[in-house]
Enzyme design. Sequence first.
Site, PDB file in Angstrom:
ATOM      1  N   SER A 133     213.929 -58.281  90.133  1.00  0.00           N
ATOM      2  CA  SER A 133     213.637 -58.772  88.777  1.00  0.00           C
ATOM      3  C   SER A 133     212.129 -58.866  88.597  1.00  0.00           C
ATOM      4  O   SER A 133     211.397 -59.030  89.589  1.00  0.00           O
ATOM      5  CB  SER A 133     214.245 -60.165  88.594  1.00  0.00           C
ATOM      6  OG  SER A 133     213.737 -60.797  87.431  1.00  0.00           O
ATOM      7  N   TYR A 146     215.483 -68.772  91.492  1.00  0.00           N
ATOM      8  CA  TYR A 146     215.815 -67.369  91.210  1.00  0.00           C
ATOM      9  C   TYR A 146     214.635 -66.458  91.561  1.00  0.00           C
ATOM     10  O   TYR A 146     214.794 -65.446  92.251  1.00  0.00           O
ATOM     11  CB  TYR A 146     216.158 -67.246  89.718  1.00  0.00           C
ATOM     12  CG  TYR A 146     216.449 -65.836  89.246  1.00  0.00           C
ATOM     13  CD1 TYR A 146     217.639 -65.208  89.583  1.00  0.00           C
ATOM     14  CD2 TYR A 146     215.536 -65.139  88.446  1.00  0.00           C
ATOM     15  CE1 TYR A 146     217.915 -63.923  89.135  1.00  0.00           C
ATOM     16  CE2 TYR A 146     215.808 -63.856  87.994  1.00  0.00           C
ATOM     17  CZ  TYR A 146     217.000 -63.257  88.348  1.00  0.00           C
ATOM     18  OH  TYR A 146     217.279 -61.987  87.904  1.00  0.00           O
TER      19      TYR A 146
END
Length: 239
Positions: A133, A146
């Site tokens: 990501s 995350y």
Amino acid sequence: MRSVLITGSTDGIGAESARVFGAQGDDVIVSGRDASKGAMVVDEIVQNGGSARFIPADLSSLDALHDLAAEAGDVDVLVNNAGMAPVSATVGQDAGVFDKTFALNIRAPYFLTQAVAPGMLERGRGAIVNVSSVAASVAVPLMSVYSATKAALSELTRTWAAEFADRGVRVNAVAPGPVETAMFHSMTPEKAKEFNEATMLNRAATTREVADVVAFLASDKASYMTGAVVPVDGGGTAL
Ligand SMILES: NC(=O)c1ccc[n+]([C@@H]2O[C@H](COP(=O)([O-])OP(=O)(O)OC[C@H]3O[C@@H](n4cnc5c(N)ncnc54)[C@H](OP(=O)(O)O)[C@@H]3O)[C@@H](O)[C@H]2O)c1
């Protein structure tokens, strides 16, 4: 026919990747916890003339992960895609959610790769694509856990590429910005707008726009690419 195992392919980027690999003639293994969603993805691929099957697995469990690897058999392409993205300030972060996120986003791809890579190395060919990501490389408030898992996954991409390069196995990653999936749509409209505005293209990606890059990295067209983390982010990290 290549055997392609995609984790978290009952929905979102993983499901779209399954459709892309299926349409190009690969034998796709769809995986996730939700058997009915998995069956729908498999049916769609088969109805379009492709080959696919579903293997259920909750990747927060190491035993389930090893069962998945055993049932999958020889795998030519592994896409480590399943992930979760809890939102919390660091100050209020719950330790259980922290552990669960690391188990799914990092421990699962690590030990699934450990289970699948030996076969690839023995056969002298294979490709692994990790779904990281942009959060691995830019600050995203309230997504500390995350972001930490994705930064670790980007680094594992480079380490595994170096470990496996001399035996024909390439390892790369995509680093998407906002993508139109359930994960993205669960945000408030204000938050989604903020994410879109952080890209040059001022919009989220479609799942196909990410899946096509995943399929490219797994293909022979990317034969000189390994250890790369490719931004698929509408120019966001270049801003
Ligand atoms: N959407 C974005 O904006 C975005 C941006 C950058 C990176 N990413 C990354 O892209 C990947 C896919 O995200 P997405 O947006 O496509 O998510 P999604 O639409 O929510 O799909 C998540 C997939 O992961 C599976 N999954 C969730 N928990 C699991 C578990 N415990 N065991 C096995 N499978 C599990 C789900 O299947 P079941 O429910 O059937 O288990 C589902 O197939 C993730 O790694 C995410 O971090 C997403």
